[in-house]
Design a protein around this motif. Structure first.
Motif, short mmCIF file in Angstrom:
data_model
loop_
_atom_site.label_atom_id
_atom_site.label_comp_id
_atom_site.label_asym_id
_atom_site.label_seq_id
_atom_site.Cartn_x
_atom_site.Cartn_y
_atom_site.Cartn_z
N ARG A 108 0.80 -1.24 0.00
CA ARG A 108 0.00 0.00 0.00
C ARG A 108 0.83 1.28 0.00
O ARG A 108 0.34 2.35 0.30
N SER A 166 -1.77 -4.94 -3.77
CA SER A 166 -1.45 -4.96 -2.35
C SER A 166 -2.45 -5.84 -1.64
O SER A 166 -3.65 -5.62 -1.73
N CYS A 176 -2.10 -6.45 1.68
CA CYS A 176 -2.15 -6.01 3.09
C CYS A 176 -3.49 -5.32 3.34
O CYS A 176 -4.00 -4.63 2.47
N ALA A 177 -3.99 -5.50 4.51
CA ALA A 177 -5.23 -4.81 4.89
C ALA A 177 -4.99 -3.31 4.96
O ALA A 177 -3.91 -2.86 5.32
N LYS A 178 -6.01 -2.57 4.58
CA LYS A 178 -5.91 -1.12 4.69
C LYS A 178 -5.83 -0.75 6.17
O LYS A 178 -6.55 -1.32 6.99
N LYS A 221 -8.83 3.96 9.58
CA LYS A 221 -8.80 5.42 9.59
C LYS A 221 -8.76 5.90 11.03
O LYS A 221 -9.43 5.35 11.91
#
Length: 123
Positions: free
Chosen positions: A88, A104, A106-108, A111
């Motif tokens: 990311r 990507s 990978c987890a975001k 927020k």
């Protein structure tokens, strides 16, 4: 190569400005410098070796460093599907030019929520 101790950046700055003397250095002012050197080159050599020996048909590289442009170019020129997972992060345009895919997994990251004054507690 042995690991070396180095001053933490803030301490080094204080020493250079004369705000701290060497006599006042404590254990917390230094940190072990354990940088990995030559890792990109070793990965690039592995990519070249796998490519030339025709041991793989696809390479998935989890990085985003422009140092891998030559390895990506070589692999693609030899018919290897070269996919990049920059976790990311943004990648340099010259690296983007020499890959077959970008993904990507990978987890975001979550927020961050704004903190209000009402959310804070005083002790």
């Amino acid at each position: 190569m042995p690991n070396l101790w180095a001053f933490k950046p803030a301490v080094e700055s204080q020493l250079l400005k004369g705000k701290k003397s060497f006599e006042n250095i404590t254990d917390t002012d230094v940190a072990l410098d354990v940088r990995q050197k030559g890792v990109d080159m070793r990965i690039g050599l592995d990519i070249a070796s796998l490519t030339f020996k025709k041991q793989v048909s696809k390479i998935i590289l989890m990085a985003g460093d422009a140092d891998f442009v030559p390895a990506a170019k070589l692999a693609r020129r030899e018919g290897i599907d070269f996919v990049l997972d920059p976790m990311r992060q943004t990648i340099p345009s010259d690296l983007n030019e020499h890959i077959d895919g970008l993904r990507s997994v990978c987890a975001k990251p979550p927020k961050l929520r704004a903190i209000n004054a009402a959310d804070t507690q005083t002790c």
